[in-house]
Design an enzyme around this catalytic site. Structure first.
Site, PDB file in Angstrom:
ATOM      1  N   HIS A  37      34.236 -52.019 -35.746  1.00 55.57           N
ATOM      2  CA  HIS A  37      34.443 -51.991 -37.200  1.00 55.57           C
ATOM      3  C   HIS A  37      33.215 -52.474 -37.951  1.00 55.57           C
ATOM      4  O   HIS A  37      33.011 -52.124 -39.109  1.00 55.57           O
ATOM      5  CB  HIS A  37      35.687 -52.803 -37.575  1.00 55.57           C
ATOM      6  CG  HIS A  37      36.958 -52.050 -37.365  1.00 55.57           C
ATOM      7  ND1 HIS A  37      38.075 -52.195 -38.143  1.00 55.57           N
ATOM      8  CD2 HIS A  37      37.279 -51.092 -36.454  1.00 55.57           C
ATOM      9  CE1 HIS A  37      39.033 -51.384 -37.721  1.00 55.57           C
ATOM     10  NE2 HIS A  37      38.582 -50.712 -36.691  1.00 55.57           N
TER      11      HIS A  37
ATOM     12  N   HIS B  81      40.850 -47.889 -26.468  1.00 52.52           N
ATOM     13  CA  HIS B  81      42.294 -48.113 -26.584  1.00 52.52           C
ATOM     14  C   HIS B  81      42.966 -48.297 -25.228  1.00 52.52           C
ATOM     15  O   HIS B  81      44.178 -48.311 -25.142  1.00 52.52           O
ATOM     16  CB  HIS B  81      42.944 -46.968 -27.369  1.00 52.52           C
ATOM     17  CG  HIS B  81      42.594 -46.993 -28.821  1.00 52.52           C
ATOM     18  ND1 HIS B  81      42.958 -46.014 -29.715  1.00 52.52           N
ATOM     19  CD2 HIS B  81      41.908 -47.917 -29.558  1.00 52.52           C
ATOM     20  CE1 HIS B  81      42.500 -46.319 -30.925  1.00 52.52           C
ATOM     21  NE2 HIS B  81      41.859 -47.459 -30.858  1.00 52.52           N
ATOM     22  N   THR B  82      42.165 -48.450 -24.181  1.00 55.90           N
ATOM     23  CA  THR B  82      42.740 -48.857 -22.895  1.00 55.90           C
ATOM     24  C   THR B  82      43.219 -50.303 -22.967  1.00 55.90           C
ATOM     25  O   THR B  82      43.959 -50.774 -22.113  1.00 55.90           O
ATOM     26  CB  THR B  82      41.718 -48.669 -21.746  1.00 55.90           C
ATOM     27  OG1 THR B  82      42.345 -48.972 -20.516  1.00 55.90           O
ATOM     28  CG2 THR B  82      40.509 -49.559 -21.885  1.00 55.90           C
TER      29      THR B  82
ATOM     30  N   VAL C 228      30.507 -49.460 -40.599  1.00 62.54           N
ATOM     31  CA  VAL C 228      30.329 -49.680 -42.043  1.00 62.54           C
ATOM     32  C   VAL C 228      28.983 -50.365 -42.255  1.00 62.54           C
ATOM     33  O   VAL C 228      28.785 -51.494 -41.807  1.00 62.54           O
ATOM     34  CB  VAL C 228      31.473 -50.555 -42.605  1.00 62.54           C
ATOM     35  CG1 VAL C 228      31.392 -50.631 -44.116  1.00 62.54           C
ATOM     36  CG2 VAL C 228      32.832 -50.016 -42.172  1.00 62.54           C
TER      37      VAL C 228
ATOM     38  N   GLY D 246      26.236 -49.838 -40.728  1.00 59.35           N
ATOM     39  CA  GLY D 246      25.557 -50.124 -39.460  1.00 59.35           C
ATOM     40  C   GLY D 246      25.984 -51.480 -38.910  1.00 59.35           C
ATOM     41  O   GLY D 246      26.797 -52.182 -39.522  1.00 59.35           O
TER      42      GLY D 246
ATOM     43  N   ARG E  19      36.902 -54.539 -30.906  1.00 58.32           N
ATOM     44  CA  ARG E  19      37.206 -53.848 -32.169  1.00 58.32           C
ATOM     45  C   ARG E  19      36.355 -54.395 -33.329  1.00 58.32           C
ATOM     46  O   ARG E  19      35.947 -53.636 -34.214  1.00 58.32           O
ATOM     47  CB  ARG E  19      38.698 -53.993 -32.464  1.00 58.32           C
ATOM     48  CG  ARG E  19      39.159 -53.130 -33.628  1.00 58.32           C
ATOM     49  CD  ARG E  19      40.658 -52.964 -33.599  1.00 58.32           C
ATOM     50  NE  ARG E  19      41.102 -52.108 -34.684  1.00 58.32           N
ATOM     51  CZ  ARG E  19      41.854 -52.534 -35.701  1.00 58.32           C
ATOM     52  NH1 ARG E  19      42.219 -53.807 -35.771  1.00 58.32           N
ATOM     53  NH2 ARG E  19      42.222 -51.704 -36.639  1.00 58.32           N
TER      54      ARG E  19
ATOM     55  N   ASN F 298      41.556 -53.530 -42.314  1.00 61.35           N
ATOM     56  CA  ASN F 298      41.202 -54.693 -41.485  1.00 61.35           C
ATOM     57  C   ASN F 298      42.090 -55.912 -41.655  1.00 61.35           C
ATOM     58  O   ASN F 298      42.258 -56.691 -40.709  1.00 61.35           O
ATOM     59  CB  ASN F 298      39.754 -55.118 -41.798  1.00 61.35           C
ATOM     60  CG  ASN F 298      38.737 -54.123 -41.279  1.00 61.35           C
ATOM     61  OD1 ASN F 298      38.993 -53.432 -40.287  1.00 61.35           O
ATOM     62  ND2 ASN F 298      37.593 -54.036 -41.934  1.00 61.35           N
TER      63      ASN F 298
ATOM     64  N   SER G 276      28.474 -57.099 -41.515  1.00 56.13           N
ATOM     65  CA  SER G 276      29.112 -57.078 -42.848  1.00 56.13           C
ATOM     66  C   SER G 276      30.609 -57.336 -42.720  1.00 56.13           C
ATOM     67  O   SER G 276      31.238 -57.851 -43.646  1.00 56.13           O
ATOM     68  CB  SER G 276      28.846 -55.742 -43.555  1.00 56.13           C
ATOM     69  OG  SER G 276      29.201 -54.661 -42.725  1.00 56.13           O
TER      70      SER G 276
HETATM   71  C1  HEM Z   1      38.792 -42.785 -32.767  1.00 54.46           C
HETATM   72  C2  HEM Z   1      39.113 -43.396 -33.885  1.00 54.46           C
HETATM   73  C3  HEM Z   1      39.898 -44.680 -33.910  1.00 54.46           C
HETATM   74  C4  HEM Z   1      40.992 -44.929 -34.665  1.00 54.46           C
HETATM   75  C5  HEM Z   1      41.641 -43.989 -35.657  1.00 54.46           C
HETATM   76  C6  HEM Z   1      41.434 -46.259 -34.329  1.00 54.46           C
HETATM   77  C7  HEM Z   1      42.537 -46.887 -34.898  1.00 54.46           C
HETATM   78  C8  HEM Z   1      43.087 -48.070 -34.448  1.00 54.46           C
HETATM   79  C9  HEM Z   1      44.293 -48.671 -34.954  1.00 54.46           C
HETATM   80  C10 HEM Z   1      45.154 -48.126 -36.086  1.00 54.46           C
HETATM   81  C11 HEM Z   1      44.521 -49.798 -34.237  1.00 54.46           C
HETATM   82  C12 HEM Z   1      45.694 -50.765 -34.407  1.00 54.46           C
HETATM   83  C13 HEM Z   1      45.343 -51.848 -35.393  1.00 54.46           C
HETATM   84  C14 HEM Z   1      46.523 -52.737 -35.738  1.00 54.46           C
HETATM   85  O1  HEM Z   1      47.658 -52.255 -35.782  1.00 54.46           O
HETATM   86  O2  HEM Z   1      46.314 -53.932 -35.995  1.00 54.46           O
HETATM   87  C15 HEM Z   1      43.454 -49.918 -33.282  1.00 54.46           C
HETATM   88  C16 HEM Z   1      43.342 -50.928 -32.368  1.00 54.46           C
HETATM   89  C17 HEM Z   1      42.266 -51.064 -31.520  1.00 54.46           C
HETATM   90  N1  HEM Z   1      41.145 -50.275 -31.471  1.00 54.46           N
HETATM   91 FE1  HEM Z   1      40.905 -48.511 -32.383  1.00 54.46          FE
HETATM   92  N2  HEM Z   1      40.601 -46.784 -33.391  1.00 54.46           N
HETATM   93  C18 HEM Z   1      39.632 -45.858 -33.108  1.00 54.46           C
HETATM   94  C19 HEM Z   1      38.562 -46.018 -32.269  1.00 54.46           C
HETATM   95  C20 HEM Z   1      38.281 -47.175 -31.583  1.00 54.46           C
HETATM   96  C21 HEM Z   1      37.053 -47.453 -30.895  1.00 54.46           C
HETATM   97  C22 HEM Z   1      35.833 -46.542 -30.922  1.00 54.46           C
HETATM   98  C23 HEM Z   1      37.193 -48.673 -30.314  1.00 54.46           C
HETATM   99  C24 HEM Z   1      36.211 -49.442 -29.499  1.00 54.46           C
HETATM  100  C25 HEM Z   1      35.216 -48.906 -28.838  1.00 54.46           C
HETATM  101  C26 HEM Z   1      38.514 -49.150 -30.632  1.00 54.46           C
HETATM  102  C27 HEM Z   1      39.052 -50.316 -30.186  1.00 54.46           C
HETATM  103  C28 HEM Z   1      40.309 -50.781 -30.528  1.00 54.46           C
HETATM  104  C29 HEM Z   1      40.922 -51.941 -29.892  1.00 54.46           C
HETATM  105  C30 HEM Z   1      40.335 -52.744 -28.757  1.00 54.46           C
HETATM  106  C31 HEM Z   1      42.150 -52.123 -30.526  1.00 54.46           C
HETATM  107  C32 HEM Z   1      43.181 -53.228 -30.256  1.00 54.46           C
HETATM  108  C33 HEM Z   1      42.832 -54.439 -31.095  1.00 54.46           C
HETATM  109  C34 HEM Z   1      43.663 -55.656 -30.801  1.00 54.46           C
HETATM  110  O3  HEM Z   1      44.526 -55.634 -29.927  1.00 54.46           O
HETATM  111  O4  HEM Z   1      43.426 -56.670 -31.491  1.00 54.46           O
HETATM  112  N3  HEM Z   1      39.133 -48.228 -31.433  1.00 54.46           N
HETATM  113  N4  HEM Z   1      42.593 -48.855 -33.434  1.00 54.46           N
END
Ligand code: HEM
Length: 286
Positions: A22, A149-150, A26, A28, A18, A50, A32
């Site tokens: 992130h 999100h797997t 932002v 590129g 993540r 964040n 940052s």
């Molecule tokens: C499609 C748009 C996306 C949205 C709206 C989104 C939004 C979010 C949100 C809200 C969380 C939970 C954060 C929290 O509660 O602390 C999250 C977690 C996460 N996202 Fe996304 N995400 C997106 C795409 C992605 C992409 C592209 C990746 C990586 C290729 C990604 C990887 C992750 C991972 C791995 C987590 C878990 C982080 C952790 O357990 O520390 N996400 N995301």
């Protein structure tokens, strides 16, 4: 080194993936996201999107410190983010991809830019496509990369509106009708009302819930068990729904597709004319 970091804390794979995402969305992929706030400026890491959510900063520091010992001033923080994300995924069973190197670190980090550039968990399909297009990523990349999100968790606050405050068409007592009703019950137990900081797995399937790198996310989304509104939104377009089905299938191309799209995301360039350097310390400009 990433391998030992993830071996000692498997949840770090999600954190490191993540962080790279992130970063790249932002300004590129310019690290940052790692810059600290200064008296006159709130940095990306302290933005609403964040703060208290991104993790893995200390682990990136460990990698950077080691590299500075052996070859000072050579490997940028942005390259470290790209490499650790890839190595972390491989460590938990994902397929590798080639990470091209040579990114440089930016000197600007502005919290408000994160709010504009990062996709919102409340985004609809069109907004998601637009957000990814801004960094040169296609509709397919958007769907495939959502497969990140797997692994990992989300705070209840990012989606509890789907459980308790949904007022759109077909709402059932405030619950989003596109969420599987049995799964909604499970989520309500994990996320009682007014507990926005509780966490749930984005994809609880697999031998290590929330930490198994597989096509489980797409199976969940296909079964109306995507947790965030943005996850569920993938089914609202015919392109998205059919790609979700392909990625969830027995012959899922997810592992390969994910690497291809990650490589593309990792190429997101810093703005033209930006001042760039190889930071000595990822927290501060030189
Ligand atoms: C499609 C748009 C996306 C949205 C709206 C989104 C939004 C979010 C949100 C809200 C969380 C939970 C954060 C929290 O509660 O602390 C999250 C977690 C996460 N996202 Fe996304 N995400 C997106 C795409 C992605 C992409 C592209 C990746 C990586 C290729 C990604 C990887 C992750 C991972 C791995 C987590 C878990 C982080 C952790 O357990 O520390 N996400 N995301």
């Amino acid at each position: 080194m990433t391998s030992s970091i993830v071996a000692s804390d498997r949840t770090m794979a999600a954190a490191l993936l993540r962080l790279h995402f992130h970063d790249c969305f932002v300004r590129g992929c310019d690290a940052s996201v790692l810059l600290d706030s200064t008296p006159g400026n709130t940095a990306e890491k302290d933005s609403l999107a964040n703060a208290n959510s991104l993790r893995g900063f200390a682990q990136i520091d460990q990698v950077k410190a080691k590299l500075e010992q052996v070859c000072p001033g050579v490997v940028s923080c942005a390259d470290i983010l790209a490499l650790t994300a890839r190595d972390a995924i491989v460590k938990i069973g994902g397929q590798s991809w080639v990470v091209y190197l040579g990114r440089k670190d930016g000197v600007v980090s502005v919290a408000s830019e994160s709010m504009v550039s990062l996709p919102s968990p409340f985004a609809d399909y069109t907004q998601l496509v637009q957000s990814f297009a801004t960094v040169g990523l296609s509709e397919k990349d958007m769907v495939v990369l959502s497969g990140g999100h797997t692994i990992g968790t989300t705070k209840c606050g990012a989606f509890s509106q789907r459980l308790y405050g949904f007022s759109g068409p077909g709402a059932i007592n405030g619950t989003d009708p596109t969420l599987d009703p049995e799964y909604a019950k499970v989520l309500k137990q994990q996320c009682p009302q007014n507990a926005p900081l509780n966490t749930v797995f984005l994809d609880p399937s697999g031998s290590f819930p929330g930490q198994t790198y597989d096509k489980g996310y797409f199976e969940a989304v296909k079964a109306n068990k995507g947790v965030l509104a943005s996850d569920a939104a993938l089914l609202t377009s015919s392109f998205g729904a059919s790609l979700v089905a392909v990625e969830a299938s027995a012959t899922s191309p997810f592992m390969t597709d994910f690497g291809v799209s990650m490589q593309k995301m990792g190429m997101a360039a810093a703005p033209k004319g930006a001042v760039l350097q190889v930071r000595k310390n990822c927290h501060f400009v030189n």
